[in-house]
Design a protein around this motif. Structure first.
Motif, PDB file in Angstrom:
ATOM      1  N   HIS A  92      34.879  -1.493   6.319  1.00 12.97           N
ATOM      2  CA  HIS A  92      34.122  -1.155   7.212  1.00 12.97           C
ATOM      3  C   HIS A  92      33.160  -1.958   7.703  1.00 12.97           C
ATOM      4  O   HIS A  92      32.435  -3.438   7.527  1.00 12.97           O
ATOM      5  N   GLN A  93      32.540  -1.912   8.901  1.00 10.45           N
ATOM      6  CA  GLN A  93      32.041  -2.696  10.155  1.00 10.45           C
ATOM      7  C   GLN A  93      29.878  -2.151   9.952  1.00 10.45           C
ATOM      8  O   GLN A  93      29.695  -1.498   9.664  1.00 10.45           O
ATOM      9  N   ILE A  94      29.110  -3.338   9.566  1.00 12.53           N
ATOM     10  CA  ILE A  94      28.154  -3.573   9.537  1.00 12.53           C
ATOM     11  C   ILE A  94      26.836  -4.263  10.499  1.00 12.53           C
ATOM     12  O   ILE A  94      27.910  -4.876  10.924  1.00 12.53           O
ATOM     13  N   LEU A  95      26.361  -3.876  10.747  1.00 11.02           N
ATOM     14  CA  LEU A  95      25.366  -4.468  11.620  1.00 11.02           C
ATOM     15  C   LEU A  95      24.116  -4.890  11.020  1.00 11.02           C
ATOM     16  O   LEU A  95      23.861  -4.089  10.521  1.00 11.02           O
TER      17      LEU A  95
ATOM     18  N   TYR B  92      33.710  -6.255   3.611  1.00 11.57           N
ATOM     19  CA  TYR B  92      32.805  -6.125   4.511  1.00 11.57           C
ATOM     20  C   TYR B  92      32.770  -6.525   5.538  1.00 11.57           C
ATOM     21  O   TYR B  92      32.402  -7.518   5.513  1.00 11.57           O
ATOM     22  N   GLU B  93      33.229  -5.838   6.769  1.00  9.58           N
ATOM     23  CA  GLU B  93      33.439  -6.894   8.236  1.00  9.58           C
ATOM     24  C   GLU B  93      31.199  -6.510   8.725  1.00  9.58           C
ATOM     25  O   GLU B  93      31.315  -5.861   8.991  1.00  9.58           O
ATOM     26  N   VAL B  94      31.079  -7.829   9.064  1.00  7.05           N
ATOM     27  CA  VAL B  94      29.745  -8.138   9.250  1.00  7.05           C
ATOM     28  C   VAL B  94      29.290  -8.195  10.686  1.00  7.05           C
ATOM     29  O   VAL B  94      30.223 -10.210  10.846  1.00  7.05           O
TER      30      VAL B  94
ATOM     31  N   PHE C 110      30.330  -2.679  20.262  1.00  7.63           N
ATOM     32  CA  PHE C 110      30.003  -2.377  18.220  1.00  7.63           C
ATOM     33  C   PHE C 110      29.755  -1.576  18.070  1.00  7.63           C
ATOM     34  O   PHE C 110      29.156  -1.096  17.964  1.00  7.63           O
ATOM     35  N   SER C 111      30.736  -0.824  17.195  1.00  7.70           N
ATOM     36  CA  SER C 111      30.587   0.834  16.718  1.00  7.70           C
ATOM     37  C   SER C 111      30.308   0.181  15.215  1.00  7.70           C
ATOM     38  O   SER C 111      31.759   0.489  14.676  1.00  7.70           O
ATOM     39  N   PRO C 112      28.979  -0.361  14.406  1.00  9.22           N
ATOM     40  CA  PRO C 112      29.728  -0.620  12.975  1.00  9.22           C
ATOM     41  C   PRO C 112      29.257   1.378  12.167  1.00  9.22           C
ATOM     42  O   PRO C 112      28.901   2.086  12.674  1.00  9.22           O
ATOM     43  N   ASP C 113      29.662   0.810  10.866  1.00  8.46           N
ATOM     44  CA  ASP C 113      29.516   1.631  10.776  1.00  8.46           C
ATOM     45  C   ASP C 113      27.963   2.523   9.725  1.00  8.46           C
ATOM     46  O   ASP C 113      27.155   3.442   9.073  1.00  8.46           O
TER      47      ASP C 113
ATOM     48  N   ILE D 219      24.018   0.391   9.594  1.00  9.48           N
ATOM     49  CA  ILE D 219      23.118  -0.789  10.107  1.00  9.48           C
ATOM     50  C   ILE D 219      21.935  -1.008   9.213  1.00  9.48           C
ATOM     51  O   ILE D 219      21.388  -0.158   8.580  1.00  9.48           O
TER      52      ILE D 219
END
Length: 79
Positions: free
Chosen positions: A7-10, A31-33, A49-52, A54
């Protein structure tokens, strides 16, 4: 055995130490940050970049977290 994507987080915060601490904790949890130092920087990163999720500071110079999230809701409704 397939590996599920991370899962990607900004993280958006004007204080570098806060960004670094949160990024490290989340990366250690798998997580990918990606981090941004302000709202404008975050909007630039969102073009590629489209995070899951923010996570944003609310009190930042130039653009508050409230302003950032208002723009994100309009431009990137799937986030």
């Amino acid at each position: 055995m397939s590996v599920s994507p991370k899962h990607q987080i900004l993280i958006v915060d004007d204080e570098e130490s806060i960004r670094t601490l949160h990024a490290q904790l989340l990366e250690d949890a798998g997580y990918e940050v990606v981090s941004a130092e302000n709202g404008f920087d975050a909007l630039l990163k969102l073009k590629h970049f489209s995070p899951d999720l923010i996570i944003s500071d609310l009190n930042m110079p130039k653009m508050s977290g409230f302003e950032l999230l208002s723009v994100v809701r309009r431009r990137f409704p799937k986030i």
